[in-house]
Design a protein around this motif. Structure first.
Motif, PDB file in Angstrom:
ATOM      1  N   THR A   4      54.022  59.262  64.431  1.00  0.00           N
ATOM      2  CA  THR A   4      54.937  59.648  63.349  1.00  0.00           C
ATOM      3  C   THR A   4      55.136  61.156  63.454  1.00  0.00           C
ATOM      4  O   THR A   4      54.188  61.872  63.785  1.00  0.00           O
ATOM      5  CB  THR A   4      54.300  59.268  61.984  1.00  0.00           C
ATOM      6  N   GLU A  22      47.084  71.551  72.740  1.00  0.00           N
ATOM      7  CA  GLU A  22      46.015  70.552  72.935  1.00  0.00           C
ATOM      8  C   GLU A  22      45.980  70.035  74.382  1.00  0.00           C
ATOM      9  O   GLU A  22      45.478  68.949  74.626  1.00  0.00           O
ATOM     10  CB  GLU A  22      46.243  69.386  71.962  1.00  0.00           C
ATOM     11  N   ASN A  80      45.595  63.652  68.072  1.00  0.00           N
ATOM     12  CA  ASN A  80      46.043  63.266  69.409  1.00  0.00           C
ATOM     13  C   ASN A  80      44.995  63.642  70.443  1.00  0.00           C
ATOM     14  O   ASN A  80      44.215  64.587  70.259  1.00  0.00           O
ATOM     15  CB  ASN A  80      47.340  64.003  69.757  1.00  0.00           C
ATOM     16  N   GLY A 100      46.593  69.648  57.656  1.00  0.00           N
ATOM     17  CA  GLY A 100      47.834  70.397  57.875  1.00  0.00           C
ATOM     18  C   GLY A 100      48.982  69.438  57.651  1.00  0.00           C
ATOM     19  O   GLY A 100      48.989  68.687  56.665  1.00  0.00           O
ATOM     20  N   ALA A 101      49.944  69.435  58.584  1.00  0.00           N
ATOM     21  CA  ALA A 101      51.132  68.582  58.404  1.00  0.00           C
ATOM     22  C   ALA A 101      50.725  67.112  58.249  1.00  0.00           C
ATOM     23  O   ALA A 101      51.169  66.424  57.330  1.00  0.00           O
ATOM     24  CB  ALA A 101      52.080  68.773  59.590  1.00  0.00           C
ATOM     25  N   VAL A 102      49.842  66.625  59.131  1.00  0.00           N
ATOM     26  CA  VAL A 102      49.428  65.218  59.075  1.00  0.00           C
ATOM     27  C   VAL A 102      48.497  64.987  57.876  1.00  0.00           C
ATOM     28  O   VAL A 102      48.713  64.081  57.065  1.00  0.00           O
ATOM     29  CB  VAL A 102      48.709  64.811  60.394  1.00  0.00           C
ATOM     30  N   GLY A 148      40.558  69.829  57.761  1.00  0.00           N
ATOM     31  CA  GLY A 148      41.570  70.375  58.672  1.00  0.00           C
ATOM     32  C   GLY A 148      42.922  69.792  58.328  1.00  0.00           C
ATOM     33  O   GLY A 148      43.653  69.318  59.192  1.00  0.00           O
ATOM     34  N   TRP A 177      56.312  70.965  59.505  1.00  0.00           N
ATOM     35  CA  TRP A 177      56.186  71.934  58.406  1.00  0.00           C
ATOM     36  C   TRP A 177      57.560  72.399  57.973  1.00  0.00           C
ATOM     37  O   TRP A 177      58.414  72.696  58.819  1.00  0.00           O
ATOM     38  CB  TRP A 177      55.397  73.164  58.873  1.00  0.00           C
ATOM     39  N   PHE A 192      55.544  64.739  61.903  1.00  0.00           N
ATOM     40  CA  PHE A 192      55.319  65.521  60.666  1.00  0.00           C
ATOM     41  C   PHE A 192      55.704  66.970  60.974  1.00  0.00           C
ATOM     42  O   PHE A 192      55.147  67.569  61.890  1.00  0.00           O
ATOM     43  CB  PHE A 192      53.839  65.504  60.266  1.00  0.00           C
ATOM     44  N   GLN A 204      31.105  73.177  60.908  1.00  0.00           N
ATOM     45  CA  GLN A 204      31.205  73.763  59.561  1.00  0.00           C
ATOM     46  C   GLN A 204      30.836  72.744  58.476  1.00  0.00           C
ATOM     47  O   GLN A 204      30.216  73.100  57.480  1.00  0.00           O
ATOM     48  CB  GLN A 204      32.653  74.251  59.345  1.00  0.00           C
ATOM     49  N   ARG A 253      44.001  75.328  54.623  1.00  0.00           N
ATOM     50  CA  ARG A 253      44.066  76.781  54.492  1.00  0.00           C
ATOM     51  C   ARG A 253      44.427  77.142  53.041  1.00  0.00           C
ATOM     52  O   ARG A 253      45.145  76.404  52.369  1.00  0.00           O
ATOM     53  CB  ARG A 253      45.101  77.363  55.466  1.00  0.00           C
ATOM     54  N   THR A 299      41.812  65.857  60.607  1.00  0.00           N
ATOM     55  CA  THR A 299      43.240  65.864  60.983  1.00  0.00           C
ATOM     56  C   THR A 299      43.670  67.231  61.513  1.00  0.00           C
ATOM     57  O   THR A 299      44.853  67.569  61.470  1.00  0.00           O
ATOM     58  CB  THR A 299      44.125  65.482  59.773  1.00  0.00           C
TER      59      THR A 299
HETATM   60  N1  LIG Z   1      52.570  66.839  63.640  1.00  0.00           N
HETATM   61  C1  LIG Z   1      52.871  65.670  64.196  1.00  0.00           C
HETATM   62  O1  LIG Z   1      54.015  65.214  64.182  1.00  0.00           O
HETATM   63  C2  LIG Z   1      51.812  64.834  64.828  1.00  0.00           C
HETATM   64  C3  LIG Z   1      50.550  65.339  65.042  1.00  0.00           C
HETATM   65  N2  LIG Z   1      49.592  64.535  65.610  1.00  0.00           N
HETATM   66  C4  LIG Z   1      48.273  65.057  65.867  1.00  0.00           C
HETATM   67  O2  LIG Z   1      47.595  65.197  64.624  1.00  0.00           O
HETATM   68  C5  LIG Z   1      46.685  66.307  64.663  1.00  0.00           C
HETATM   69  C6  LIG Z   1      47.052  67.272  63.534  1.00  0.00           C
HETATM   70  O3  LIG Z   1      48.356  67.770  63.769  1.00  0.00           O
HETATM   71  P1  LIG Z   1      49.126  68.634  62.683  1.00  0.00           P
HETATM   72  O4  LIG Z   1      48.862  68.132  61.330  1.00  0.00           O
HETATM   73  O5  LIG Z   1      50.509  68.740  63.161  1.00  0.00           O
HETATM   74  O6  LIG Z   1      48.398  70.041  62.858  1.00  0.00           O
HETATM   75  P2  LIG Z   1      48.445  71.299  61.864  1.00  0.00           P
HETATM   76  O7  LIG Z   1      48.149  72.500  62.680  1.00  0.00           O
HETATM   77  O8  LIG Z   1      49.657  71.244  61.036  1.00  0.00           O
HETATM   78  O9  LIG Z   1      47.235  70.993  60.866  1.00  0.00           O
HETATM   79  C7  LIG Z   1      45.902  71.328  61.076  1.00  0.00           C
HETATM   80  C8  LIG Z   1      45.529  72.300  59.978  1.00  0.00           C
HETATM   81  O10 LIG Z   1      44.109  72.408  59.931  1.00  0.00           O
HETATM   82  C9  LIG Z   1      43.827  73.780  59.628  1.00  0.00           C
HETATM   83  N3  LIG Z   1      42.434  74.040  59.924  1.00  0.00           N
HETATM   84  C10 LIG Z   1      41.829  74.141  61.139  1.00  0.00           C
HETATM   85  N4  LIG Z   1      40.519  74.396  60.973  1.00  0.00           N
HETATM   86  C11 LIG Z   1      40.292  74.449  59.626  1.00  0.00           C
HETATM   87  C12 LIG Z   1      39.137  74.698  58.837  1.00  0.00           C
HETATM   88  N5  LIG Z   1      37.948  74.911  59.393  1.00  0.00           N
HETATM   89  N6  LIG Z   1      39.282  74.708  57.501  1.00  0.00           N
HETATM   90  C13 LIG Z   1      40.484  74.498  56.908  1.00  0.00           C
HETATM   91  N7  LIG Z   1      41.625  74.247  57.623  1.00  0.00           N
HETATM   92  C14 LIG Z   1      41.514  74.242  58.962  1.00  0.00           C
HETATM   93  C15 LIG Z   1      44.822  74.514  60.485  1.00  0.00           C
HETATM   94  O11 LIG Z   1      44.937  75.868  60.126  1.00  0.00           O
HETATM   95  P3  LIG Z   1      45.213  76.976  61.283  1.00  0.00           P
HETATM   96  O12 LIG Z   1      46.455  76.560  61.995  1.00  0.00           O
HETATM   97  O13 LIG Z   1      45.311  78.241  60.484  1.00  0.00           O
HETATM   98  O14 LIG Z   1      44.005  76.930  62.175  1.00  0.00           O
HETATM   99  C16 LIG Z   1      46.094  73.726  60.200  1.00  0.00           C
HETATM  100  O15 LIG Z   1      46.695  74.163  59.005  1.00  0.00           O
HETATM  101  C17 LIG Z   1      46.851  66.913  66.072  1.00  0.00           C
HETATM  102  O16 LIG Z   1      45.897  66.360  66.933  1.00  0.00           O
HETATM  103  C18 LIG Z   1      48.260  66.458  66.479  1.00  0.00           C
HETATM  104  O17 LIG Z   1      48.449  66.393  67.884  1.00  0.00           O
HETATM  105  C19 LIG Z   1      49.839  63.231  65.910  1.00  0.00           C
HETATM  106  C20 LIG Z   1      51.077  62.694  65.716  1.00  0.00           C
HETATM  107  C21 LIG Z   1      52.171  63.473  65.221  1.00  0.00           C
END
Ligand SMILES: NC(=O)C1=CN([C@@H]2O[C@H](COP(=O)(O)OP(=O)(O)OC[C@H]3O[C@@H](n4cnc5c(N)ncnc54)[C@H](OP(=O)(O)O)[C@@H]3O)[C@@H](O)[C@H]2O)C=CC1
Ligand SMILES: CC(C)(CO)C(=O)C(=O)O
Length: 305
Positions: free
Chosen positions: A122, A267, A100, A9-11, A7, A126, A124, A85, A30, A73
């Protein structure tokens, strides 16, 4: 050392980028991000340094591979689906929830008995596919055996993350750290998102009066669960939030607001919703957390129209 990030993404992609110079990393993300990383690398800008990082990324885990550590993440809403999965690779493997909210570790614990909790304060953001900007660093990442206790496997992971140049500390009471982070998020994120304001505006007496109740209700639940945070009373935490945490992130917009603006669910059920649910379990009242949860769900329902 082999690390898998599920999972991402940004983090998760930022973490993979920094770890990739120090260990073998694969990120499950993704396809559009995987394609961009294969084509031009993950582009990091901001407070973790500027640079382009190449590492292995795809929508699946490479067949037959096992890992020393797995990080989850994704947003908390996806935790269970990811565990389902990738259940075969998670089983019997050290798995970190770097997310979080309250409740992710309990979900992960249904799939492996080696659960590590983590917090990160921190920002993060996009900036396009496989482009992430680090905008705020509010303290070190914390890693700890869930729910608590020292652990050599956690120490080894802390050493790896540190080597990658990410500020990090081991924790003997990660459950307390998760609640400490949730106090901050549940105070600021939903009100910031509902009101469309940066955190600094929430010091106005009207929202601040609501935040005081959000925090007091959370403290009552923490007392039932034996959770310790660095501030012994709700008033101590409120003073810290008011005088230290909000001023240092005053211009920041809640990630929950970004979620709403991008048409995504939030969330909230892992933040104020979880505080209200646990309060009900202990026969406590948590009307402010319940009300905020309902308002956020109402806001989410408008996205679908
Ligand atoms: N961003 C921030 O500044 C901060 C974030 N956090 C926490 O960290 C966690 C992650 O946040 P963040 O990185 O921003 O979230 P994102 O949405 O950027 O990243 C999560 C990624 O996982 C992908 N994903 C979900 N399910 C799957 C799967 N089965 N296979 C492949 N990819 C998948 C999502 O795609 P899709 O969206 O298409 O489902 C998305 O691209 C959260 O709990 C957030 O609250 C904590 C501190 C700061
Ligand atoms: C980005 C930051 C620092 C503030 O929102 C954060 O840690 C969070 O949203 O959880």
């Amino acid at each position: 050392m082999k690390v898998l990030i599920l999972g991402a993404g940004a983090v998760g992609l930022s973490l993979a980028a920094r770890l990739s110079d120090h260990c073998d990393v694969h990120a499950v993300c993704r396809q559009r991000h995987a394609d961009a990383i294969a084509e031009r690398g993950l582009v990091l800008t901001g407070l973790w340094g500027e640079g382009t990082h190449r590492f292995s990324a795809s929508e699946e885990v490479p067949a037959g591979e096992r890992y020393d550590y797995i990080f989850i993440t994704s947003k908390a809403l996806a935790t269970r689906a990811i565990c389902e999965q990738f259940a075969d690779v998670i089983r019997d493997t050290e798995t970190v929830s770097l997310q979080n909210g309250i409740g992710n570790e309990e979900i992960v614990a249904e799939y492996t008995d080696r659960v590590i909790g983590a917090t990160i304060i921190t920002g993060f953001e996009w900036r396009g596919d496989a482009r992430v900007h680090i905008s705020v660093v509010g303290g070190p990442m914390k890693l700890g055996r869930f729910p608590d206790g020292p652990d050599p496997k956690v120490d080894a992971l802390v050493a790896l993350v540190e080597k990658a140049g990410i500020p990090v500390e081991g924790s003997d009471h990660i459950k307390g750290d998760l609640w400490a982070k949730t106090l901050y998020n549940s105070s600021l994120n939903p009100l910031g998102a509902l009101m469309n304001v940066p955190y600094g505006k929430l010091l106005h007496p009207m929202p601040w009066g609501i935040i005081e109740h959000v925090v007091r209700e959370a403290y009552a639940v923490m007392a039932e669960e034996g959770v310790r945070v660095p501030w012994p009373t709700a008033d101590d935490y409120l003073a810290y939030l008011h005088d230290v945490q909000v001023p240092s992130t005053a211009e920041h917009h809640a990630s929950m607001l970004q979620d709403i603006m991008h048409g995504h669910l939030t969330e909230i059920d892992f933040m104020n919703g979880e505080i209200a649910a646990r309060a009900r379990k202990y026969e406590l009242d948590a009307p402010y957390n319940d009300c905020i949860t309902r308002l956020m769900h109402f806001r989410e329902s408008l996205l679908e129209q």
